[in-house]
Design an enzyme around this catalytic site. Structure first.
Site, PDB file in Angstrom:
ATOM      1  N   ASP A 151       1.074  -1.232   0.647  1.00 60.76           N
ATOM      2  CA  ASP A 151      -0.082   0.071   0.040  1.00 60.76           C
ATOM      3  C   ASP A 151       0.962   1.507  -0.338  1.00 60.76           C
ATOM      4  OD1 ASP A 151      -1.783   2.018  -0.200  1.00 60.76           O
ATOM      5  OD2 ASP A 151      -2.714   1.279   2.005  1.00 60.76           O
TER       6      ASP A 151
ATOM      7  N   HIS B 138      -8.920  -1.282  -7.710  1.00 66.50           N
ATOM      8  CA  HIS B 138      -8.686   0.056  -6.876  1.00 66.50           C
ATOM      9  C   HIS B 138      -7.478   1.175  -7.955  1.00 66.50           C
ATOM     10  CE1 HIS B 138      -8.057   2.337  -3.638  1.00 66.50           C
ATOM     11  NE2 HIS B 138      -6.573   2.199  -3.751  1.00 66.50           N
TER      12      HIS B 138
END
Length: 431
Positions: free
Chosen positions: A240, A336
């Site tokens: 991330d 995403h």
């Protein structure tokens, strides 16, 4: 990018050889353990002797984790471009009834002095005692102002345009008691006790000027836990932050910091930034039931190394047009990485600097589920050009949103760093 942004200072123990002692501290600790066990059987004499030896041993140099310091003063506040720390706390305060501009100025002056002392490893004795044996451990404290702060201090004419309330999003399930606030603190450190000591010390030194509104705690990897520095992972196991803007990018400051040319009574914010804070609970039980292939399709990256499904390594640019053998897109339409990409949002970007959290379990009709997720923090020069357009896009078509719940929110104007002899916010409160 400004050459004065906060950086960690290299500890002396990394560049100088540690003093040699006849008996190492590790051997002394082992001896203490063995002698202590024997002492339990022989009246404790051996244990007392080992304890005395430990007390007389010369102190060893702090490790790099303990000795690392981050300057408090600078063009920008520390804790924005500072590398992610292992432990983090976020807290919002409201000014006490009757407190105004004068009290707020005294509070920020007191808090700034405290933060400087703690970041230099000098203020532990005045704290809770939990950090008495530790160095600064990369401690940073960052201060921000919520929209209501300007009403409470009579400074509504100097409230920046970027503090306009965030629009509602369809996925929001916000708890007002854990959102917003007059004053916001972000605390980070590579030692959990140092971070806690800073939180408690600052809360105590709020005195009668402000009361705690909410507080949340998070964590990241400890430095040195991996074979080499790596991009952080979240609690879903996903890498991330790969596409975060980098300080060396030529347009980094443009996206993250308010320019010195800021006008309209907002010159006090030059060199500052806007922080969007969101508590995002992850539906981990539901996520964990997905196959690895399905999880990767939702994100658009391999779980193992963060490489895009369009091919390459973690940092390889995502090829949004890459097709598989069956003609389908390698990066799904609702993946995403596609929905959040700057090219999908008119170039909108922000610096994400978040911490994971786990606050136990929630009782549901299906049994206990983890109360865990992400304490999301996004830094940008203008939230209307950074967070808002991206979140609107995610709100409409992000495959990951089905596994998230946005439970708290806040938007804060974060002043530039304080120069030597100044406190954070002085140019606003005394300007």
């Amino acid at each position: 990018m400004s050459s004065t942004r906060s950086t960690r200072t290299a500890p002396e123990s990394e560049t100088a050889e540690a003093p040699r002692h006849p008996v190492s501290r590790r051997r002394l600790v082992g001896a203490a353990g063995a002698a202590g066990a024997a002492g339990l059987l022989a009246g404790g004499a051996s244990g007392a002797a080992a304890a005395e030896a430990l007390r007389d041993a010369p102190p060893a140099p702090l490790t790099s984790i303990g000795a690392t310091g981050v300057p408090f003063h600078g063009t920008h506040q520390a804790g924005i471009t500072t590398p992610l720390q292992a432990a983090g706390h976020f807290a919002a305060f409201d000014l006490a009834p009757g407190a105004g501009r004068k009290e707020a100025a005294a509070l920020l002056k007191r808090w700034s002095a405290t933060a400087r002392e703690l970041s230099e490893g000098k203020g532990a004795a005045a704290g809770t005692g939990s950090a008495l044996d530790a160095g600064p451990a990369a401690l940073t404290v960052t201060f921000g102002f919520g929209g209501t702060f300007f009403d409470r201090t009579g400074l509504t004419g100097r409230r920046p345009d970027g503090l306009a309330p965030l629009p509602p999003f369809s996925a929001d399930a916000l708890d007002a008691r854990r959102s917003d606030g007059d004053l916001w603190l972000q605390i980070g450190a590579d030692d959990a006790l140092v971070a806690f000591d800073a939180l408690r010390t600052l809360q105590r030194r709020a005195g009668d000027a402000a009361v705690l509104r909410w507080q949340m705690s998070g964590f990241n990897r400890t430095p040195g836990a991996t074979d080499r520095p790596r991009t952080a992972r979240n609690l879903m196991g996903q890498v991330d932050g790969t596409n975060n803007p980098k300080p060396e990018d030529p347009d980094f400051d443009e996206h993250v910091f308010v320019p010195a040319s800021a006008g309209g009574g907002q010159e006090w914010l030059a060199g500052g930034s806007y922080a969007v804070f969101r508590r995002i609970r992850m539906l981990l039980d539901t996520w964990d039931h997905l196959s690895l292939e399905r999880q990767e399709r939702v994100i658009g990256r391999r779980k193992s190394d963060g490489a895009p499904l369009s091919g390459g390594e973690e940092t390889t640019p995502v090829d949004m047009n890459k097709q598989l053998a069956d003609g389908s897109l390698a990066i799904a339409g609702d993946a995403h990485v596609r929905v959040a990409a700057p090219e999908s949002n008119g170039g909108a970007t922000m610096l994400r600097r978040s911490f994971s959290y786990h606050d136990g379990y929630l009782d549901t009709k299906d049994g206990p589920v983890p109360d865990a997720g992400l304490l999301f923090v996004a830094w940008q020069a203008d939230p209307l050009k950074g967070f808002v357009p991206v979140q609107r896009k995610l709100d409409r078509g992000d495959g990951l949103s089905r596994f998230l719940r946005h439970e708290a929110s806040g938007l804060f104007a974060v002043p530039g760093g304080a120069a030597e002899g100044e406190y954070v916010g002085q140019r606003l409160l005394e300007g």
